[in-house]
Enzyme design. Structure first.
Site, PDB file in Angstrom:
ATOM      1  N   CYS A 267      82.815  77.758  93.157  1.00  0.00           N
ATOM      2  CA  CYS A 267      82.740  76.503  93.889  1.00  0.00           C
ATOM      3  C   CYS A 267      82.558  75.409  92.835  1.00  0.00           C
ATOM      4  O   CYS A 267      82.511  75.701  91.636  1.00  0.00           O
ATOM      5  CB  CYS A 267      81.582  76.549  94.879  1.00  0.00           C
ATOM      6  SG  CYS A 267      81.717  75.334  96.213  1.00  0.00           S
TER       7      CYS A 267
ATOM      8  N   CYS B 252      85.962  76.189  97.759  1.00  0.00           N
ATOM      9  CA  CYS B 252      86.164  74.756  97.977  1.00  0.00           C
ATOM     10  C   CYS B 252      87.439  74.352  97.251  1.00  0.00           C
ATOM     11  O   CYS B 252      87.838  75.000  96.284  1.00  0.00           O
ATOM     12  CB  CYS B 252      84.952  73.937  97.519  1.00  0.00           C
ATOM     13  SG  CYS B 252      84.763  73.770  95.744  1.00  0.00           S
TER      14      CYS B 252
ATOM     15  N   CYS C 262      90.171  76.070  88.880  1.00  0.00           N
ATOM     16  CA  CYS C 262      90.034  77.490  88.560  1.00  0.00           C
ATOM     17  C   CYS C 262      90.895  77.831  87.338  1.00  0.00           C
ATOM     18  O   CYS C 262      92.085  77.523  87.301  1.00  0.00           O
ATOM     19  CB  CYS C 262      90.464  78.344  89.751  1.00  0.00           C
ATOM     20  SG  CYS C 262      90.155  80.102  89.535  1.00  0.00           S
TER      21      CYS C 262
END
Length: 150
Positions: free
Chosen positions: A7, A83, A90
């Site tokens: 997240c 999220c 990422c």
């Protein structure tokens, strides 16, 4: 199997998901090593601790961390972003890493009832995911969203 929940701040949703995933893995007898991290490091929010305590999950030992603070950050079999901002940030993982994304609403600044809704949705998704892993499969993003009730 090693699973990472990502997240943005590792302060609420990813922490709650980590706790749920561990509970379901233990309860269903699935060998699952679960970690959570954020793209930025902050602190675990008190509302997350309180909402999880209501269902018997203790976050008192949890702390916010970045990917670089988890053991073997490139050795995860499954990376789950919870999220949209974390999904965008990422990092690229080795080809063997499966990635899944389910965007849960951010309850920050909202009443505890909103935290409970997110907590419960994360719990439903986590149970479904662990059940699927027990069957030897990784469910799709859509399956996870449906399981969460999103």
């Amino acid at each position: 199997m090693r699973l990472l929940v990502l997240c943005t701040h590792n302060s609420a949703r990813s922490q709650m998901a980590e706790a749920w995933l561990r509970r379901w893995a233990r309860g269903l007898g699935v060998d699952l090593e679960v970690h959570s991290a954020g793209t930025e490091k902050t602190f675990v929010k008190e509302e997350a601790r309180q909402a999880m305590a209501e269902v018997g999950l203790d976050l008192s030992g949890h702390f916010s961390k970045t990917l670089w603070e988890v053991p073997d950050p490139w050795g995860f079999d499954l990376v789950l972003t919870v999220c949209d901002q974390a999904k965008e940030a990422c990092p690229a993982y080795p080809a063997r890493t499966a990635k899944r994304h389910v965007s849960f609403p951010d309850p920050t600044g909202k009443p505890l009832e909103e935290w409970r809704k997110v907590r419960d949705a994360l719990g439903r998704m986590a149970r479904y995911l662990v059940e699927a892993l027990k069957e030897g499969r990784v469910p799709s993003d859509e399956e996870l969203r449906k399981a969460a009730g999103l």
